[in-house]
Design an enzyme around this catalytic site. Sequence first.
Site, short mmCIF file in Angstrom:
data_model
loop_
_atom_site.label_atom_id
_atom_site.label_comp_id
_atom_site.label_asym_id
_atom_site.label_seq_id
_atom_site.Cartn_x
_atom_site.Cartn_y
_atom_site.Cartn_z
CB SER A 1 -7.96 0.55 6.16
OG SER A 1 -8.67 1.75 6.31
CB SER B 1 -7.51 3.53 3.33
OG SER B 1 -6.76 2.90 4.36
CE LYS C 1 -3.71 1.97 2.90
NZ LYS C 1 -4.45 1.73 4.16
#
Length: 483
Positions: free
Chosen positions: A180, A156, A81
């Site tokens: 997330s 996210s 990420k």
Amino acid sequence: MSDVSSEIVLSPAHRQLELLRAGDIGVVELAEAHIAQIERLNPALNAFADFDAERVRSQARQMDSSRAPRGPLHGLPVTVKSSIATAGYRCEIGSLLHQGEVPREDAVVVARLRAAGALILGTTNCPEFLMAYETANLLHGRTCNPWDLDRTPGGSSGGESAAIAACMSAAGLGSDSGGSVRVPAHFTGICSLKPTPGRIPGRGHLPPCVGPFSTLGAIGPMARTMADVSLMFRTLSGQDPHDPASPPLPLRTPSAHELRSHTIGFFEDDGLVPVTPETRAAVNAAASALRDAGFRVEPFRPRTLEQLRKLWWKFFVQCGAMFYEPEIRGKHHQLSPIFAEFLSIAAAAPPITATQLLDAWAELDLLRAKTLEAMSDYPVLLCPVASIPAFRHGERTWTIDGQAVEYLDAVRHTQWFNVLAAPAAVIPVGPSAEGLPIGVQIVARPCEDEIALGIAEVVDQAFGYRPPPMARAQATAQSAAKP
């Protein structure tokens, strides 16, 4: 490309590693298979924030030719990420305010990933500043769900979940302060773990997990099977002596008998916000599978859930907006609509005072103690991940059982366990009426990550990952074309 390499991207990470170790496939060949999958699918999914095929090929060639000792993840293609510092890769947290930023040093967990021999494919997209359950920003655009391009893969860690679910990456790293890694796993039909904060070191996360986020936040592994999530956890966990939130805990391997000694409490909803019928069915199916495997599974719901959610709101929403205020002051015209939406949600509540913040901090410890006491008889929980499966881009309200369910309420099921600092694993069980994945959560007490992982593996063996049709289309076509 050989038959082995054309279909290998569909295999779990541990199978890819087996083929590498046996010499049935080389790192270059495995890398090329993933590059082909990325080049075929990423234009539609937009999962990557930074991907360079030649850079991947160069790393793969070096790995194949190196005579250095090989780590447990040698040659495995993974992603990270773009909020976790990865030296040499763009890590811009989805924001124009960080456009072009490339860290010079790895986050601790990324350094461990490299040391274990993983091949980093690139960094993945996220909503601006990570404050949304949908992945979109002005810098890289919108990421789509491989099950339905009109829907979000969540946030996210949405780029990460889309990349793994579509078999563009074998496994990877996300982060979670309010669901997330869990909501994206649920939305895309993969597995994930939000660990106890610090079990996987958080140093090097962008922004830093400090203040209340040292309790709420954690870097967590994501993959297509729980066995792969467990492999990532075992490889990357361990105390970071420079991180005050990282506990000095050795890895444990609970026996099947020990796992079955934990009574599992399950609940279908929190009594306040409804869930879809298919979500209820998924929880009950997982409960039945665990009973069939010899576990005691009984109805139980902690009474503190709504209090935990309100605390999460104070810390994540209100304090989160306060943390970002100095950085964004005077720059609102550069912010993504999705982050502006978060700021408007935060602004709807009265400003939090110093006294209210101090009271909330004290309540956090008291409420965690009360919840953990209530879990004495039910040290493991089974519950939904969200009220709904993956939603359409921009969708914010849903009607379930005649009741309107709003955006942040639909995913409240993950928020409780960030406040509790408890490990929580997600496993796909589904599907929904539209054929979308539906996952469930297995939650254990803080620092008992191995318990959550072990029980989640049992659920995963009963159900397991299904590739979205777009992920397997090329491999199927190639197999059909064989003479």
